[in-house]
Design a protein around this motif. Structure first.
Motif, short mmCIF file in Angstrom:
data_model
loop_
_atom_site.label_atom_id
_atom_site.label_comp_id
_atom_site.label_asym_id
_atom_site.label_seq_id
_atom_site.Cartn_x
_atom_site.Cartn_y
_atom_site.Cartn_z
N UNK A 50 0.80 -1.21 0.00
CA UNK A 50 0.00 0.00 0.00
C UNK A 50 0.84 1.26 0.00
N UNK A 51 0.15 2.37 0.07
CA UNK A 51 0.79 3.68 0.11
C UNK A 51 0.29 4.43 1.34
N UNK A 52 1.06 5.42 1.77
CA UNK A 52 0.63 6.24 2.90
C UNK A 52 1.05 7.68 2.70
N UNK A 53 0.29 8.57 3.31
CA UNK A 53 0.61 9.98 3.41
C UNK A 53 0.32 10.39 4.85
N UNK A 54 1.30 10.95 5.52
CA UNK A 54 1.13 11.43 6.89
C UNK A 54 1.45 12.92 6.92
N UNK A 55 0.54 13.69 7.54
CA UNK A 55 0.69 15.15 7.59
C UNK A 55 0.50 15.61 9.03
N UNK A 78 -2.61 10.16 9.33
CA UNK A 78 -2.14 9.33 8.22
C UNK A 78 -3.32 8.82 7.40
N UNK A 79 -3.16 8.83 6.10
CA UNK A 79 -4.13 8.23 5.17
C UNK A 79 -3.41 7.10 4.45
N UNK A 80 -4.04 5.93 4.44
CA UNK A 80 -3.45 4.75 3.82
C UNK A 80 -4.38 4.19 2.76
N UNK A 81 -3.79 3.63 1.73
CA UNK A 81 -4.51 2.83 0.74
C UNK A 81 -3.75 1.53 0.61
N UNK A 82 -4.48 0.41 0.59
CA UNK A 82 -3.78 -0.88 0.51
C UNK A 82 -4.67 -1.95 -0.09
N UNK A 83 -4.01 -3.01 -0.50
CA UNK A 83 -4.67 -4.21 -0.97
C UNK A 83 -3.99 -5.39 -0.28
#
Length: 86
Positions: free
Chosen positions: A62-67, A76-81
């Protein structure tokens, strides 16, 4: 990290919990880029053959963005499979 907060980050975590109702543990690795003092983006992967208990065969990426906000709290926002190999 550079003085402006940019740089590269890596991490390894052992996580215990459940996925899709299956309990156990697994190892997750993360690689990211720091975009200044208040933002990190990157990718993470469940390491093959690291699942235990009912999580044997777990695979995920997956990917993540933390602000960070003005008070220094991170979100943090995550997208994953994920999937199971048996």
């Amino acid at each position: 990290l550079h003085t402006d907060g940019t740089g590269i980050s890596t991490g390894i975590e052992r996580i215990e919990g459940s996925v899709d109702g299956r309990a156990g543990a697994f190892v997750l690795t993360a690689h990211g880029r720091n975009h200044g003092q208040d933002c990190v983006t990157g990718i993470w992967t469940v390491q093959p053959e690291s699942g235990t208990g009912e999580l044997v065969g777990l695979r995920a990426r997956g990917t993540f963005t933390a602000v960070a906000d003005a008070d220094g709290r991170w979100r943090a926002d995550d997208e994953f499979v994920y999937w199971f190999e048996n």
